[in-house]
Design an enzyme around this catalytic site. Structure first.
Site, PDB file in Angstrom:
ATOM      1  N   ALA A 156      29.656  17.931 -15.269  1.00 55.81           N
ATOM      2  CA  ALA A 156      29.176  18.894 -16.259  1.00 55.81           C
ATOM      3  C   ALA A 156      28.300  19.967 -15.619  1.00 55.81           C
ATOM      4  O   ALA A 156      28.455  21.162 -15.894  1.00 55.81           O
ATOM      5  CB  ALA A 156      28.401  18.165 -17.357  1.00 55.81           C
ATOM      6  N   GLU A 157      27.384  19.562 -14.754  1.00 53.54           N
ATOM      7  CA  GLU A 157      26.485  20.531 -14.101  1.00 53.54           C
ATOM      8  C   GLU A 157      27.268  21.487 -13.215  1.00 53.54           C
ATOM      9  O   GLU A 157      27.004  22.693 -13.191  1.00 53.54           O
ATOM     10  CB  GLU A 157      25.424  19.803 -13.285  1.00 53.54           C
ATOM     11  CG  GLU A 157      24.500  20.732 -12.522  1.00 53.54           C
ATOM     12  CD  GLU A 157      23.109  20.849 -13.112  1.00 53.54           C
ATOM     13  OE1 GLU A 157      22.428  21.817 -12.742  1.00 53.54           O
ATOM     14  OE2 GLU A 157      22.709  20.000 -13.919  1.00 53.54           O
TER      15      GLU A 157
END
Length: 136
Positions: free
Chosen positions: A54-55
């Site tokens: 996600a990051e």
């Protein structure tokens, strides 16, 4: 040469987790990640691996929306909806808010059956210069 050197541009953690960006444009970034090698002790995909995916996706998306200015993560939240034991997961990042100083991105991670396994939101700060300049 600084400690970061030329190797600092290599996506080391993304490579270790097997993350592959498969499609990108300023409005959508897509990547896959294998479950194998990224499991927790119960045999499920590790929540931290979801967070790294996600990051990474959110950061790429924010960088493309920043008008060429550097971006860094400020806050990441992940909700893990279901466990995944095998195969690949796919993350899709789309911008929710693009401001002068922040970009917020939603990242939806799904399994190979297109079931949502994780929903994440990343807010990045848009900087005026690269972090970690000389003297740091």
């Amino acid at each position: 040469m600084s400690e970061q050197g030329a190797e600092g541009l290599v996506e080391q953690l993304n490579d270790k987790l097997g993350i592959e960006v498969v499609d990108w444009n300023p409005d959508r970034v897509v990547a896959t990640m294998p479950v194998k090698g990224n499991r927790q002790p119960y045999g499920l995909l590790h929540g931290g691996a979801n967070a790294v995916l996600a990051e990474a996706l959110g950061s790429y998306c924010a960088a493309m929306k920043s008008g060429g200015r550097p971006t860094v993560g400020l806050e990441l939240s992940c909700t893990h909806h279901r466990g995944v034991r095998e195969g690949l997961v796919t993350g899709v990042a789309t911008p929710l808010h693009v401001g002068r100083s922040t970009v917020t991105v939603e990242i939806v991670i799904t399994d190979e059956s297109d079931r949502r396994t994780c929903t994440a939101r990343l807010t990045c700060v848009v900087l005026n210069s690269m972090p970690g300049g000389s003297g740091s």
